[in-house]
Write a protein that holds these residues in place. Sequence first.
Motif, PDB file in Angstrom:
ATOM      1  N   ARG A1328      -0.767  19.626 -80.163  1.00 58.63           N
ATOM      2  CA  ARG A1328      -0.108  19.839 -81.462  1.00 58.63           C
ATOM      3  C   ARG A1328       0.382  18.492 -82.000  1.00 58.63           C
ATOM      4  N   ARG A1337       0.276  21.315 -85.588  1.00 61.44           N
ATOM      5  CA  ARG A1337      -0.689  22.271 -85.024  1.00 61.44           C
ATOM      6  C   ARG A1337      -1.811  21.527 -84.310  1.00 61.44           C
ATOM      7  N   GLU A1341      -6.566  24.451 -85.202  1.00 67.89           N
ATOM      8  CA  GLU A1341      -5.744  25.361 -85.991  1.00 67.89           C
ATOM      9  C   GLU A1341      -5.438  24.795 -87.369  1.00 67.89           C
ATOM     10  N   SER A1342      -6.068  23.688 -87.736  1.00 67.62           N
ATOM     11  CA  SER A1342      -5.740  22.989 -88.983  1.00 67.62           C
ATOM     12  C   SER A1342      -6.893  23.037 -89.961  1.00 67.62           C
ATOM     13  N   PRO A1357      -3.112  27.281 -92.829  1.00 67.02           N
ATOM     14  CA  PRO A1357      -2.547  26.077 -92.198  1.00 67.02           C
ATOM     15  C   PRO A1357      -3.247  24.802 -92.665  1.00 67.02           C
ATOM     16  N   HIS A1394      -5.295  33.897 -89.577  1.00 63.46           N
ATOM     17  CA  HIS A1394      -3.972  33.742 -90.181  1.00 63.46           C
ATOM     18  C   HIS A1394      -3.616  34.896 -91.112  1.00 63.46           C
TER      19      HIS A1394
END
Length: 1813
Positions: A1328, A1337, A1341-1342, A1357, A1394
């Motif tokens: 992260r 993140r 996850e980005s 995100p 998400h």
Amino acid sequence: MKLKTEKFTGKAKLFVLRIISILINNRLFVSSIPPPSKTSNSLLSLTSSTLTNVPCHLHSSSSCGWATAVALALALALALMAAVAAYSTPREHVDWIRRERYYIGRDDKNPLAEDIHQAVLYLSEELYSKDVHFLMELVQNAEDNKYAEGVTPSLEFLITSKDITMTGAKTTLLLFNNEIGFSPSNIDSICRIGKSTKKGKRHLGYIGEKGIGFKSVFLISSKPYIFSNGYQICFNEEPSPDCNLGYIVPEWVDENPCLSDIKNLYGPLESLPTTIIILPLKIEKESAVKEQLSNLQPEVLLFLSKIRQLSVRGDSDDPKCNTGCKISISGEDTCQKSRNLNAESYPLHLTAQEGDKGNEEQCCYYIWKERFPVKPECISKKRAEVDECVITLAFPFARRLNRGMRKSGVYSFLPTDMETGFPFIIQADFLLVSSRESIQLNSPWNEGILSCVPSAFTNAFTTLIKGSHEAPSFSIPFLFNFIPLEESHIKLLDPLRQSIKEKIIAERIIPCEINKSQQMFSKPSEIKRLVPAFWHVLIKAQKCGVDLLNLHSHGSHIVNAYLDNNDYNNVLGYLGVGYVDLAWYASFIRGSNLAKEMPDDIYVELLHFIAQKWYSCFKDIPLLRFIDSTGGISLLSVSQATNGYQKLCIANGDDQIITWLINWNREFISVSKLYFMPQTLQLSLRKSKSGVMDWLKNSVKLQSLSLHDYGSIVIKSLTSSNLVIAFTHFLYHSRRYNYASEWCINSLFSHLPIVDEYGGVILGKREVLVPASVSKWAILIGSNPWRHDNYVVLSREYLSSANFAGNVTCEGLILKFLQQHGKASDIPQVYPPNAAFRTVYSPLTKDNAFLLLEWIRNIRSRGTIYKLQNFFSSIKTGSWLKTSIGYKSPSESFLPSSGWGRLLQEASTLVDIPLIQKDFYSEKITEYTTELKEIGVKFEFMDASQYICNHLMTLTANSTLTRANVFSLLKLVRYLGEVSLSHDYLIQSTKTARWLKTSVGFRLASESILLLDSEWTLASHVSNLPFIDTSFYGEQIVDYKTELQLFGVLVRFNKNYKVVVDNFKIPSNCVSADAAIFILECIRNVNIPDDLIRKLSQTKWLKTQLGYQHPGESFMAVIEWECLLQVVSDIPVIDEPMYGGRIRSYLAELKRVGVAVTRDDFSKAIASRLNLLIKKTLITDKNVLALLTCYRQFVKKQVTFPHDLYLFSLEKEWLHTNLGFRSPKASILFGPEWEPISAITNLPFIDGNSAFYGYSNEINCFKNELKAFGVVVDFKEGAKFVIDRINLPRDPSVINPVSIISLFQCICNMKEKTKSLPMEFKQKMNTRWIKTILGYRFPEESLLFDPKWNLQRKDGPFIDDIFYGSELASYKTELKEIGVSVDATQACRLLALHIKCHSDITTISRVYLFLKEHKWEAYVKAAEWIWIPQGGGEWVSSNRCILHDNLDLFGSQLFILDKYYDTKLLEFFSRAFGIRLGPCIDDYFKLWSSWEVSAHHLTVQQCSAFWVFIGKHWNSNTEKLLQGSISKVPVQSNDEVILSNKQDVFIPDDLLLKELFDKVSETIFVWYPLVTSPALSRANMNKIYSSIGVRLISEVVQKDESFRITGASFREVDPRSLVSNNGLLRIVLAFLSDISLDIIATERHRLVKYLIDLEVLEIDEPITVCYKLTLSSGTILDSKATRMFSWEKDNAKLFLQSDESRTKPTRHNIEYATNFADVIAKGLLSEFPYQIASLAELIRLGCFVDFEEDAIDFLLKTKNLQLFPEDEEFLSSIASTKNVGKTETGETACTVDGYLLFGILTLGFSLSNIFLR
């Protein structure tokens, strides 16, 4: 324009269809004929307007329908006139096409010419992957053609090497087709693209569907020709210069070829077919075309409805090349149609012939063709006009005609390349892939067809099995070969096999074994098998008259014998048919008395079966045959035979042996207790399989006795001398008559007791001597010295004559017999014990000596001398043999040859040799040389030499000789050489003795050296060699160097370095130069062991400038490498002045002991010293800088740097960095550009400003040298280090954005050199550390925000681009590489993950739309992806949702999404989450279950909706689900539908019963929906109801047909008017004569006599039948019905109910005829239930013609029935007896009326069958 023809009346339809058929037959289509003139254009305009003005919504009135039909016919007629007026000749038609369509001869150009050309070219090249396509297309076109009536459609291929087209082709292919010929519309079609005249006519039988089909010939021909109906045209692959188009522009052909050319090829005497296609082949396609033609499959004709003949032939100058094949459908029998199924079947015979004179091959195929409605979900656009599919199965009844090629298993009219592995062929109108290689495996249309195959197979198979009554029983099993057992090669088809299995095991298809002629079938689960061995027994027993009526009386039906064999093991096992248990066999054998009645050979087979299946249940069965005490045959159980009191036995030999043993057994029966089986049975047992005898021996304890076995048993019971003597006579006569072999007699003699001279019986093994009065042993030995060794003397009784078992023996024969067989013997035959005897210790006379030698010869011939060691030891050591020095033992004696004995005596004074006296024994002694050798006498000179040697060796202790002995031996060897005698053995015998004294003690001669050469002197300084001690022997020993060399002594050096090496001694520290050189010579000339080399390399014997050193520490000087000595010091160099220049000639030897002699060795040494410094961490900056300086000098002098030093410099960790010592490739020269990245990495920097380098930065002066060794000196080149040593801090907030940008720059640099980043780097980056809108993140996850997306930053995100700056966007590729989602596809995944964080339907819908736009689909579609906003809102799984509920039935069970979301999202929900369009079958079953529980009444609409869905989706899976889900079924109650237990609801398959029970209860029959589709037909609904357990009313109703006439009045009726008339009798007899029933004449006549003998009575009371129906609750429903007839078979009476309204029965009355036909057929054919319906139908028709004989004969012919002569004779006898032959006046006049009435009825039945379908 579309006409709704369903509004026409029936006659109007027929009128219109007739007009259309006329047009079709003339192959003229208005839409395909181009109008050439204004006149025809106006005419067509009139036609078009007429058609357009036809009203589309017509009333159903007859007049309006007729008016419309007339209008339509008029329009079509006008169109036909327009077409005919277009052109008058084919030539004009072709010219019109060229001018009007392709602008040839016109001023303007066709603007679409090039596009059309390219389209045709692309389709022709890409449509199919194989050249065979052209062949299939031409066959397909020929099949779709029309043929004149009476013509046998045929297709011929002719391939020729003649260039009749003058196009330069080496090979030309011609196609001949006898169709009606090309019409103008056909010509117009092939001149266009995609305008096939077959389009939309699939339902009319056309199998072609691609308009490009004919153009595929361009794959093999550049210029195809067509000759048909006056058309003579060709097409060209190349674009026409007139219009720039190819492929479809026709050209008229006047010549090359002309019709005469074609006729000469086809056959001058044959008329040409209507259509001819000529294809001059491309040269590169010739071999492919020939191969495909030669591989044409005969089965290609199987499923073509028109073409019946197909041939391929050649026309070449070489007759060998004129081969081909002919294929034809040689015969097709009458089609048989099934009443209950929409199917038909027929046999078809296919014939194939190779060449003109080849043998014809033929195969019969049983064809089953069945129609199935097309399921709605399977409808295809390409088959939109087809509402039912036809599945055809072909079952080959012989070897398939495939001409050695692959066997296609799937046809779509023509073969595909799919091999199913099934034993039958599947044909249907499949959708194919473009190459025709296979069907489209994922097509719903094809899946729908395949789902019907199991039903079609089951129907075909059961029809074949139960319809095979016409064939004998043995032909039925062959049909089971059609069941597919093996898995299909195509996985999609394997479920078909499983479905077929499930269906056929539920049918009664297995034929039972019964004695009667009637066939009976059972389900696989209801029948059992017998093992083949038992079948063989039963069949043979039955042929011999043994009764087998109780075969089915033991608990199971039995499979027919013809089916129950090994050939069908797999199929029966596949169907689950098992075997009966062993108890069944035991029960049957006991009850049938098989063991006593059957002949011996069959009885033996029965025993073999029991042996194979042996179990305790067989033990107590009376089974075993034996001869009892009276001589008779009785049965014995196995238990009795194994109790030990009775021994069952058979003789092992021929029948004479059996008789012989039985006769002699009388002499010994009192002691043998043996009982023999009958002689004939014994002979049969010998022919039986081995298993019988094994079982009899093991389980029954049967003793199979040979004469030897029998004798062995009897011998054990011999106790008296009389029995012993008798048995000896038995053995004598058994051998005399050849009943016993020598081996047998010898074996029995070995156990035979004897009677000794004292009359006692001697048991056990003894050596028997003949009586002394007639012996030689007494002369040599005296009295019996071996009595204690079990040697006995035979009794004189053996010399007497005797008579036993009728066999007389003369005096003296028995003794001679005993001697011959070794039971009694004499010297020299006697075999002695292993004991010494005194005689040999004294001299023997000459005769006794020879007797002894003869005795030894006989003993030796037995090969057992080793067992007589003591015996022979006494002979060998006894002094009985006379020699030259007196009597000696054989082991001390010699018998010389060639005079060597006397010569050796004279030559040697050392020893005397004892020689055998030939003067005493004469030359006869030489005849026993082998025996003399055996007892130790020696014959060879080498033995004498050994004797002398042994004597010499014993002279001194420890095998050492005195000086005098040595010289005597040497003199003896010298003398033997002078007289040419071999001294080899003498020398060999002394080689193992240490008899020579040397400088190191006594040694072997081969180990000793005679010191003569100077080389030996030098060798003595470096070795310990055994030199002969001259001080002991004196110098005289040198005179015998020749003899010493013979013994192996080394005399000359002769470079014998190996001896030196073998005795090498390690030198001291100070070794002279000569000694050192000698050592090197030894190394050069001998392969010195590694351990010695190792010792030399570890000894300081080489002189260097630093003193004596180990070789491994020494070096040869290399002057030009002086600078390297500055890198390391103390290198020891060899002292060349001491050794001189010769030392350099031994470089290889020096190198072997470890001296560094080459430059590489020198460099390795320096590298080794440097490695040692590294290991001890003693390397300094001076070493580093000196090495770099040295490298710089080598480069400057352009001298190659030493390889080992270069490798050291590249690979070793000698450079100091801030992380410790590292190799150059693992180091970075630090600079200011590395400052930013150092904050997030851990890199090995070489820092010149460090303490190690003295803060001098001197190391930076060697930047080029460092770079040459691999040190990273540029930032761009260091990207890999950054990637490998990234070290992100745990707290991401401390990371500087500048460091991140620098990192991305490194990644960018890295990507220039490699395609992907290392996995380890990606794992390190997977933390992260990326700052997003939602916090820090992981990269995965980005998201990198894209303004083009219709999203907001809060929707996911997204990376904080304000924090990182605008420069971040330029590293989009690098972000993607580390896992950041940068494109829409990747963004979909994160947004979907998400999305569940949101609860706002607007945001959720926005994300849904984004996912839809980019075609995202959920990986786990069953997860909770759907947001339902009702109430507080919830996320639900997709299986709880559907898109629509049109019937509004499922609102309480499922979420309906069209209520919550925009319609444009519904398609996305279906694709992405797998949400169903509507409810599925499981939903319907759950709905039905809820209805069952709620118990409320349903509306007709609700119930209909449910069953409509079930009917449309009916398949095997639906059937399984339905069976487990439904316990109640619908019944009609007023206007509603109620659900009732399916046990109390029935299918009304019998309308008479339905009518009866409807009066009793209104709610016991199933409810049927309105028939709105074929799936809801009564037949399909009955099938569905049956599958879920609803029973047929006809199966559950109990019928009581008992009839009482108590109190009723009746009157007798003349039987001739009813049952005995000649017409009825002819019908019955002809039917029973059908060969399929296989009823013999006597049996037929017996059945007919039942009718003749009937007493017909008419009664006034009703004949009633009672019906009873029991419900699950116990309630009983009763009903009664009346009938006209009742037949009491036992009383031979037929009762007829009287009818006051008529004076006599009216046979034309349908009710009367039906009742009468049924009662007669059932009464006659009670044993043939499957034939009752057929006979009843014949009798019913006979009733309608009053059984008039001529009409009956005609009727029988139509049914292919006849009366045989014996039947005619039988009828004549009846007629003469009962005067039934008289005919009344006017009876003949009824014949014509009968024929007429019969014809009307037959036509009526045919029409009814058509409409019923």
